[in-house]
Design an enzyme around this catalytic site. Structure first.
Site, PDB file in Angstrom:
ATOM      1  N   TYR A   1       0.843  -1.218   0.000  1.00 18.77           N
ATOM      2  CA  TYR A   1       0.000   0.000   0.000  1.00 18.77           C
ATOM      3  C   TYR A   1       0.864   1.248   0.000  1.00 18.77           C
ATOM      4  CZ  TYR A   1      -3.863  -3.102   1.591  1.00 18.77           C
ATOM      5  OH  TYR A   1      -4.808  -4.095   1.732  1.00 18.77           O
TER       6      TYR A   1
HETATM    7  N1  LIG Z   1      -6.448  -8.198   1.349  1.00 25.43           N
HETATM    8  C1  LIG Z   1      -6.718  -7.522   0.260  1.00 25.43           C
HETATM    9  O1  LIG Z   1      -6.416  -7.971  -0.859  1.00 25.43           O
HETATM   10  C2  LIG Z   1      -7.425  -6.191   0.366  1.00 25.43           C
HETATM   11  C3  LIG Z   1      -7.990  -5.610  -0.791  1.00 25.43           C
HETATM   12  C4  LIG Z   1      -8.649  -4.378  -0.669  1.00 25.43           C
HETATM   13  C5  LIG Z   1      -8.720  -3.744   0.576  1.00 25.43           C
HETATM   14  N2  LIG Z   1      -8.141  -4.310   1.686  1.00 25.43           N
HETATM   15  C6  LIG Z   1      -8.204  -3.631   3.015  1.00 25.43           C
HETATM   16  O2  LIG Z   1      -9.538  -3.215   3.265  1.00 25.43           O
HETATM   17  C7  LIG Z   1      -9.612  -1.794   3.461  1.00 25.43           C
HETATM   18  C8  LIG Z   1     -10.906  -1.219   2.910  1.00 25.43           C
HETATM   19  O3  LIG Z   1     -11.125  -1.692   1.616  1.00 25.43           O
HETATM   20  P1  LIG Z   1     -11.902  -0.940   0.448  1.00 25.43           P
HETATM   21  O4  LIG Z   1     -11.535   0.491   0.436  1.00 25.43           O
HETATM   22  O5  LIG Z   1     -11.733  -1.782  -0.766  1.00 25.43           O
HETATM   23  O6  LIG Z   1     -13.435  -1.137   0.861  1.00 25.43           O
HETATM   24  P2  LIG Z   1     -14.678  -0.370   1.437  1.00 25.43           P
HETATM   25  O7  LIG Z   1     -14.428  -0.013   2.841  1.00 25.43           O
HETATM   26  O8  LIG Z   1     -15.822  -1.227   1.088  1.00 25.43           O
HETATM   27  O9  LIG Z   1     -14.796   0.956   0.528  1.00 25.43           O
HETATM   28  C9  LIG Z   1     -14.240   2.184   0.869  1.00 25.43           C
HETATM   29  C10 LIG Z   1     -15.095   3.283   0.248  1.00 25.43           C
HETATM   30  O10 LIG Z   1     -16.434   3.160   0.707  1.00 25.43           O
HETATM   31  C11 LIG Z   1     -16.963   4.430   0.951  1.00 25.43           C
HETATM   32  N3  LIG Z   1     -17.260   4.527   2.373  1.00 25.43           N
HETATM   33  C12 LIG Z   1     -16.582   3.989   3.418  1.00 25.43           C
HETATM   34  N4  LIG Z   1     -17.181   4.282   4.583  1.00 25.43           N
HETATM   35  C13 LIG Z   1     -18.264   5.032   4.264  1.00 25.43           C
HETATM   36  C14 LIG Z   1     -19.286   5.626   5.034  1.00 25.43           C
HETATM   37  N5  LIG Z   1     -19.316   5.502   6.355  1.00 25.43           N
HETATM   38  N6  LIG Z   1     -20.243   6.334   4.388  1.00 25.43           N
HETATM   39  C15 LIG Z   1     -20.233   6.447   3.038  1.00 25.43           C
HETATM   40  N7  LIG Z   1     -19.294   5.891   2.251  1.00 25.43           N
HETATM   41  C16 LIG Z   1     -18.317   5.195   2.868  1.00 25.43           C
HETATM   42  C17 LIG Z   1     -15.937   5.456   0.513  1.00 25.43           C
HETATM   43  O11 LIG Z   1     -16.217   5.754  -0.851  1.00 25.43           O
HETATM   44  P3  LIG Z   1     -15.963   7.231  -1.447  1.00 25.43           P
HETATM   45  O12 LIG Z   1     -14.468   7.392  -1.416  1.00 25.43           O
HETATM   46  O13 LIG Z   1     -16.502   7.136  -2.840  1.00 25.43           O
HETATM   47  O14 LIG Z   1     -16.686   8.184  -0.573  1.00 25.43           O
HETATM   48  C18 LIG Z   1     -14.646   4.673   0.648  1.00 25.43           C
HETATM   49  O15 LIG Z   1     -13.625   5.157  -0.198  1.00 25.43           O
HETATM   50  C19 LIG Z   1      -8.329  -1.256   2.809  1.00 25.43           C
HETATM   51  O16 LIG Z   1      -7.919  -0.026   3.370  1.00 25.43           O
HETATM   52  C20 LIG Z   1      -7.353  -2.370   3.128  1.00 25.43           C
HETATM   53  O17 LIG Z   1      -6.877  -2.238   4.449  1.00 25.43           O
HETATM   54  C21 LIG Z   1      -7.516  -5.534   1.586  1.00 25.43           C
END
Ligand SMILES: NC(=O)c1ccc[n+]([C@@H]2O[C@H](COP(=O)([O-])OP(=O)(O)OC[C@H]3O[C@@H](n4cnc5c(N)ncnc54)[C@H](OP(=O)(O)O)[C@@H]3O)[C@@H](O)[C@H]2O)c1
Length: 330
Positions: free
Chosen positions: A53
């Site tokens: 990351y």
């Molecule tokens: N192991 C792996 O391969 C892998 C892969 C991906 C992620 N991860 C981990 O999982 C974490 C999160 O993953 P992700 O970003 O893919 O998923 P996510 O949490 O489903 O999506 C994040 C997005 O959802 C929106 N969001 C989050 N909280 C919100 C709320 N309370 N209200 C409204 N919208 C909200 C925002 O979109 P907007 O920006 O459009 O507002 C944010 O950018 C990463 O930081 C990482 O640590 C791991």
């Protein structure tokens, strides 16, 4: 905040884990520090990062781990957190070439320890699998790292169920420390993995879910809020979805799931975030969703779900209940 002890460990983690993939890059360092402090102030203690990351952006490598390392040094809060990071990710330019040799795993781990400025990582994840490498060899390497005191426990991310099963059986047969958790793509939406734009990601599916159910292996799902799909639907801002997320989420079954989630919000007074995260928090096996807030407001909103539990009946309805008679086209 509620807490759970990950089975097979002494890792006592908050019911939500803070994802930090964008910390120090698209989320600037001072906002990232405030989000980390605020997460701890709310009782959160479980933090997820990775060596990779956010290497997809130009500039400094491993910026998320280094940002967390600076925050740990500045805040002196290392003792208050359960720190998880990941290694053994393919190089981004050769995503289909796995990196799970002993030398690659151990050198990634040493780099993460340096970036984070810590002596031990509480939970070390293999970010991907190499299905052609015997699980026994991989487990031996991770057991060596445990013996050396560099990690307290380890898990797999983006492994398929047959490989996880083989790894747990091998650990048992060889008296090795096993994977104690599995980190996969999972949320309330139904997503065809072929639309995810990365064939090395593994999504929760029925065989994997059955396996977690049978064994009680902890699930730590990422993209737990469907990348904001349900929140954007609730606000009528579906146009804000980027092309990849449109391709993944925008189809009839997910529009129906949104309608049912929206109906549950009306019936219970819960917010859409609480229903979406509550869905994962109420599974029959230990499940700790990773939240991915971009702002302090989103962090506070997501944390409001930490103690929400839905009933099995509500879960079933969200997954397969009848939809209201609404047009599914947008
Ligand atoms: N192991 C792996 O391969 C892998 C892969 C991906 C992620 N991860 C981990 O999982 C974490 C999160 O993953 P992700 O970003 O893919 O998923 P996510 O949490 O489903 O999506 C994040 C997005 O959802 C929106 N969001 C989050 N909280 C919100 C709320 N309370 N209200 C409204 N919208 C909200 C925002 O979109 P907007 O920006 O459009 O507002 C944010 O950018 C990463 O930081 C990482 O640590 C791991």
């Amino acid at each position: 905040m509620l807490y759970t002890t990950l089975p097979g460990t002494d890792l006592h983690v908050s019911s939500l884990c803070l994802g930090t993939a964008d910390f120090g890059s698209t989320i600037d360092e001072s906002t990232a520090f405030r989000m980390l402090d605020s997460f701890l102030d709310s009782g959160g203690n479980f933090i997820d990062t990775a060596k990779i990351y956010a290497d997809w952006l130009p500039g400094e490598r491993s910026i998320s781990e280094k940002t967390i390392g600076r925050w740990l040094r500045q805040s002196s809060k290392r003792h208050r957190i359960i720190l998880a990071t990941k290694g053994a990710h393919p190089h981004l330019e050769t995503m289909l070439t796995p990196r799970l040799s002993r030398a690659e795993i151990l050198s990634d781990l040493d780099a993460s320890l340096r970036h984070l400025g810590v002596e031990v990582i509480d939970l070390y994840w293999l970010h991907r699998d190499d299905p052609n490498r015997p699980v026994a060899e991989i487990l031996e390497t991770l057991n060596e790292a445990v013996r050396q005191g560099k990690i307290r426990a380890f898990g797999c991310s983006n492994w398929r169920v047959e490989r996880i099963r083989a790894a747990l059986e091998t650990a048992l047969a060889h008296r090795l420390v096993p994977f104690i958790a599995d980190q996969m793509f999972w949320n309330l939406a139904l997503v065809d993995p072929r639309t995810m734009g990365d064939s090395t990601l593994v999504a929760m599916d029925e065989p994997l879910r059955r396996y977690h159910n049978e064994t009680g292996l902890a699930a730590i799902p990422y993209s737990s809020q469907a990348n904001g799909f349900f929140n954007k639907m609730a606000r009528g801002q579906v146009d804000a979805l980027n092309p990849l997320h449109r391709q993944m989420y925008l189809h009839a079954e997910n529009l129906a799931r949104f309608q049912r989630a929206d109906q549950l919000c009306r019936e219970t007074g819960l917010s859409i975030t609480q229903v979406v995260l509550g869905y994962l928090l109420s599974q029959p096996f230990p499940t700790v969703p990773i939240i991915g807030p971009r702002t302090l407001e989103q962090l506070a909103d997501s944390l409001s779900a930490a103690e929400i539990r839905l009933t099995p009946e509500q879960i079933r309805t969200l997954e397969q209940g009848a939809s209201r008679e609404l047009p599914l086209e947008l």
